[in-house]
Design a protein around this motif. Structure first.
Motif, short mmCIF file in Angstrom:
data_model
loop_
_atom_site.label_atom_id
_atom_site.label_comp_id
_atom_site.label_asym_id
_atom_site.label_seq_id
_atom_site.Cartn_x
_atom_site.Cartn_y
_atom_site.Cartn_z
N GLY A 76 0.74 -1.05 0.03
CA GLY A 76 0.11 -0.06 -0.01
C GLY A 76 1.02 1.25 0.06
N ASN A 77 0.33 2.42 0.23
CA ASN A 77 1.13 3.69 0.26
C ASN A 77 0.65 4.49 1.48
OD1 ASN A 77 -1.22 4.14 -1.73
ND2 ASN A 77 -1.21 5.81 -0.64
N HIS A 78 1.64 5.59 1.69
CA HIS A 78 1.36 6.35 2.90
C HIS A 78 0.29 7.38 2.68
CE1 HIS A 78 2.51 8.74 6.31
NE2 HIS A 78 3.62 7.95 6.80
N THR A 79 -0.78 7.42 3.28
CA THR A 79 -1.81 8.20 2.74
C THR A 79 -2.43 9.08 3.83
OG1 THR A 79 -4.33 7.85 2.10
CG2 THR A 79 -3.64 6.41 4.04
N SER A 80 -3.23 9.88 3.91
CA SER A 80 -3.54 10.88 4.70
C SER A 80 -4.55 10.18 5.70
CB SER A 80 -4.30 12.12 4.04
OG SER A 80 -4.92 13.12 4.89
N SER A 81 -4.14 10.72 7.16
CA SER A 81 -5.40 10.27 7.99
C SER A 81 -6.52 11.01 8.34
CB SER A 81 -4.69 9.86 9.31
OG SER A 81 -3.83 10.82 9.64
N SER A 82 -6.52 12.34 7.60
CA SER A 82 -7.42 13.36 8.01
C SER A 82 -8.75 13.07 8.05
CB SER A 82 -7.22 14.58 7.20
OG SER A 82 -7.66 14.15 5.54
N LYS A 83 -9.34 11.98 7.12
CA LYS A 83 -10.62 11.64 7.05
C LYS A 83 -11.04 10.47 7.88
CE LYS A 83 -11.17 13.52 2.49
NZ LYS A 83 -11.56 13.35 0.95
N GLY A 84 -10.23 9.92 8.62
CA GLY A 84 -10.12 8.54 9.64
C GLY A 84 -9.73 7.31 8.93
N TYR A 85 -9.91 6.31 9.63
CA TYR A 85 -9.76 5.03 9.45
C TYR A 85 -10.41 4.36 8.09
CZ TYR A 85 -6.28 4.22 13.26
OH TYR A 85 -5.44 4.28 14.12
N LEU A 86 -11.76 4.49 8.11
CA LEU A 86 -12.43 3.94 7.23
C LEU A 86 -12.18 4.36 5.86
CD1 LEU A 86 -14.57 1.68 6.46
CD2 LEU A 86 -16.23 3.54 6.88
N ALA A 87 -12.10 5.85 5.54
CA ALA A 87 -11.63 6.57 4.48
C ALA A 87 -10.30 6.10 4.01
CB ALA A 87 -11.95 7.92 4.56
N MET A 88 -9.40 5.90 5.00
CA MET A 88 -8.11 5.40 4.58
C MET A 88 -8.14 3.91 3.99
SD MET A 88 -5.58 6.89 7.28
CE MET A 88 -6.05 6.18 8.84
N GLY A 89 -8.85 2.91 4.58
CA GLY A 89 -8.87 1.72 4.05
C GLY A 89 -9.59 1.75 2.83
N LYS A 90 -10.86 2.55 2.53
CA LYS A 90 -11.34 2.43 1.31
C LYS A 90 -10.54 3.12 -0.01
CE LYS A 90 -16.27 2.77 2.82
NZ LYS A 90 -17.43 3.37 2.98
N GLN A 91 -9.90 4.13 0.68
CA GLN A 91 -8.86 4.53 -0.54
C GLN A 91 -7.89 3.61 -1.11
OE1 GLN A 91 -8.83 7.80 -2.04
NE2 GLN A 91 -7.72 6.40 -3.44
N MET A 92 -7.10 2.80 0.03
CA MET A 92 -6.27 1.66 -0.28
C MET A 92 -6.74 0.85 -0.86
SD MET A 92 -3.22 2.22 0.11
CE MET A 92 -3.56 3.63 0.97
N LEU A 93 -8.03 0.15 -0.98
CA LEU A 93 -8.51 -0.72 -1.66
C LEU A 93 -8.76 -0.14 -3.21
CD1 LEU A 93 -11.45 -2.16 0.59
CD2 LEU A 93 -9.15 -3.44 -0.18
N ALA A 94 -9.10 1.19 -3.24
CA ALA A 94 -9.30 1.68 -4.75
C ALA A 94 -7.93 1.89 -5.24
CB ALA A 94 -9.80 3.17 -4.31
N ASN A 95 -6.87 1.96 -4.65
CA ASN A 95 -5.46 1.93 -4.89
C ASN A 95 -4.94 0.65 -5.24
OD1 ASN A 95 -5.74 4.63 -4.62
ND2 ASN A 95 -3.96 4.70 -3.37
N GLY A 96 -5.70 -0.42 -4.78
CA GLY A 96 -5.39 -1.80 -5.14
C GLY A 96 -4.49 -2.34 -4.10
N GLY A 97 -4.43 -1.52 -2.96
CA GLY A 97 -3.62 -2.01 -1.83
C GLY A 97 -4.35 -2.82 -0.80
N ASN A 98 -3.52 -3.24 0.05
CA ASN A 98 -4.07 -4.29 1.27
C ASN A 98 -3.32 -3.81 2.80
OD1 ASN A 98 -1.75 -5.64 0.53
ND2 ASN A 98 -2.89 -7.55 0.37
N THR A 99 -2.60 -2.75 2.67
CA THR A 99 -2.14 -2.17 4.18
C THR A 99 -1.78 -0.79 3.52
OG1 THR A 99 -0.42 -2.52 5.57
CG2 THR A 99 0.34 -2.76 3.22
N PHE A 100 -1.50 -0.09 4.43
CA PHE A 100 -1.24 1.26 4.37
C PHE A 100 -0.61 2.21 5.52
CE2 PHE A 100 -5.79 1.34 6.11
CZ PHE A 100 -5.43 2.19 7.07
#
Length: 280
Positions: A5-29
């Motif tokens: 996965g990638n380093h992502t912004s935590s400003s929108k919370g855990y669920l948003a980070m998880g959904k963004q990572m799935l959209a990026n094709g990732g399974n960790t962040f």
């Protein structure tokens, strides 16, 4: 399985980070526990955490890699800066128990002219004050490139920190490919040798996460300038060898390349393809 996965912004919370990572094709962040330049951490919404934990379980996420703010310097010369580091780490570890069993990564710090030996002792002192037997989070020392007065410029310095910490079982290492390359470890021509040295000095059982980055600078430059995969001095071929190496099996890979979500999605897709081809 490849956890990436990638380093992502935590400003929108855990669920948003998880959904963004799935959209990026990732399974960790990875994410910063608070503003990377310091300050008070945002309040955590328990409902958001519970929704994320369900998403994480359903999608078989790997370990998350929380990152301490850059300004946290456990071996600063000024005691007020060390107090900030002490309070920040203690608070972050308490908050991370809401998502138990993950990782907390930090830059060991800069000794600012006090000398590496003093810096190492001060870092270990804070870890001894903050770590608890009850915590489920593993704290990761990050390998550094050796610019300025950074502590952690080689495997020996990380080992010296670990040796002075009482709760050693709570510690691991995050290896940054750009940092170790800039620090003088030739992961292009002698990856096996680098991992052998890591094992002899620190122990591969402590290798818990990898920041997968290319480098804008040459071997041993001590610069720390990340590049997109395949666009730097390390090169894509060498980085693909890292993700396929037996020493990194099951370890989460975090991209800190200078990208946006579209760029990270391309890199994740590329690495998945390379990984699957090598695995057969």
């Amino acid at each position: 399985m490849l956890y990436i996965g990638n380093h992502t912004s935590s400003s929108k919370g855990y669920l948003a980070m998880g959904k963004q990572m799935l959209a990026n094709g990732g399974n960790t962040f990875a994410f910063f526990t608070r503003n990377p330049r310091g300050g008070k951490a945002k309040e955590i919404n328990p409902q958001d955490v519970q929704a994320f934990l369900q998403l994480e379980q359903e999608n078989h996420f790997g370990k998350l890699v929380a990152h301490a703010p850059y300004v946290m310097n456990c071996c600063a010369a000024k005691e007020n800066l060390r107090e900030f580091a002490r309070e920040t780490m203690a608070d972050d570890l308490k908050r991370l128990e809401l998502t138990p069993g993950n990782y907390y990564n930090f830059h060991p710090g800069s000794h600012v002219g006090q000398g590496a030996e003093t810096g190492i002792a001060k870092i270990a002192e804070i870890l001894n004050e903050v770590l608890t037997k009850e915590q489920s989070t593993t704290v990761l020392l990050e390998t550094m490139s050796g610019k300025g007065s950074e502590v952690g410029r080689n495997f020996q310095e990380l080992r010296q920190i670990i040796d002075q910490v009482e709760l050693k079982e709570k510690l691991g290492v995050c290896l940054d490919t750009c940092h170790v390359w800039d620090g003088g470890y030739d992961i292009v021509s002698d990856l096996d040798g680098v991992f052998t040295e890591f094992d002899q000095i620190i122990g591969l059982d402590r290798l818990k996460a990898i920041h997968l980055n290319d480098s804008m600078n040459g071997l041993g430059s001590h610069k720390d300038r990340h590049a997109r995969l395949g666009e730097g001095e390390i090169g894509l071929e060498a980085l693909v060898r890292v993700i396929n190496h037996p020493a990194t099996k099951g370890v989460p890979f975090i991209l800190e390349t200078p990208n946006d979500d579209e760029g990270w999605a391309r890199e994740i897709a590329l690495l998945r393809k390379e990984y699957e081809e090598k695995q057969g």
